[in-house]
Design an enzyme around this catalytic site. Structure first.
Site, PDB file in Angstrom:
ATOM      1  CG  ASP A  42      -2.188  -0.845   1.074  1.00 32.64           C
ATOM      2  OD1 ASP A  42      -2.547  -1.293   0.056  1.00 32.64           O
ATOM      3  OD2 ASP A  42      -2.760  -0.989   2.000  1.00 32.64           O
ATOM      4  CE  LYS A  64      -8.511   0.696  -1.934  1.00 25.54           C
ATOM      5  NZ  LYS A  64      -7.615  -0.537  -1.943  1.00 25.54           N
ATOM      6  CG  MET A 177      -8.173   7.580   6.370  1.00 27.27           C
ATOM      7  SD  MET A 177      -8.958   6.050   5.799  1.00 27.27           S
ATOM      8  CE  MET A 177      -9.948   5.634   7.235  1.00 27.27           C
TER       9      MET A 177
END
Length: 255
Positions: A42, A64, A177
């Protein structure tokens, strides 16, 4: 593991890469990375960690980033199945811990449904790493008797969280996030009872050499984020433990 140097073929290891500093890898994670036939990794896997892989290992980036997905989650799930069916030993490498906002459970459900054997190797989650390296003890007898990890990722323009449960005294909340939703997060925490002067901070690239900590309060943090230009990946930490930064900070600017 079948021998000291090889891994069983046709199997997947879901491995937490930790918050960024390669030295925070578990011994098992480092050993698996060094011996895998294929690694699917990732965006949040720290610099230097992939250097542990064999020179001939297949490396597949499935990162991502905010509003930018290299590979849809469904494709990643199927990729793991396909690689294992090729007879490869596969390490699925995720930043932090694979079961804390890492979609690790979704990937394992696909493996189970396809009959692929697997193991899970926990990692140091970003909240623990950022807290430790920024001088925020996430729990402290004088400040916080509980801590909550919550996603601040917006979906359809809303942040649908249990605000009354989060906006409590003697409590630390870590938003993963959450940078894009910082203004809404701070507004909701104040509206549900926390004083606007409650300490709050953002930590970017925690545990890494370029770690950046921005301090403020619920009332000032959105402005401080805009002023600093801080971008993801970053965590928001809310609670009086943030006020211990000046006293307990040991890493930033000294590494």
């Amino acid at each position: 593991m079948t021998t000291q140097d090889t891994l069983p073929a046709g199997k997947v290891w879901l491995v937490g890469a930790g918050p960024g500093d390669p030295e925070l890898l578990t011994l098992k994670a480092a050993r698996l990375i060094a011996r895998a036939d294929a690694l699917v990794y990732d965006h949040l896997v720290g610099d230097g960690i992939m250097d542990l892989a064999r020179p001939d290992a297949r490396r597949i980036y499935a990162g991502k980033e905010a509003s930018k997905h290299t590979m849809p989650q469904g494709d990643i799930n199927q990729l793991l199945v396909d690689l294992a069916r090729e007879g490869l030993s596969v390490v699925r490498l995720k930043g932090g811990d694979p079961f804390i906002f890492g979609r690790g459970g979704e990937e394992l459900e696909t493996l189970v449904g396809s009959g692929i054997p697997f193991e899970v190797v926990p990692g140091v989650t970003a909240a623990a790493g950022c807290g430790a390296y920024s001088g925020f003890p996430l729990t402290h007898r004088d400040h916080a008797q509980s801590v909550t990890f919550v996603t601040g990722h917006l979906k359809d323009g809303t942040v649908n969280l249990d605000w009354p449960a989060l906006a409590r005294p003697k409590h630390t909340v870590v938003f993963y996030m959450g940078i894009g939703a910082a203004e809404e997060i701070c507004r909701q925490m104040i509206n549900h009872g926390l004083p606007s002067m409650t300490p709050a901070a953002v930590v970017r690239n925690g545990t890494q050499k370029d770690q950046q900590t921005v301090l403020g309060t619920l009332g000032t943090l959105p402005h401080r984020i805009a002023e600093s230009g801080i971008k993801p990946p970053a965590l928001i930490v809310v609670g009086s433990v943030v006020g211990l930064h000046e006293k307990l900070s040991w890493f930033e600017g000294k590494a």
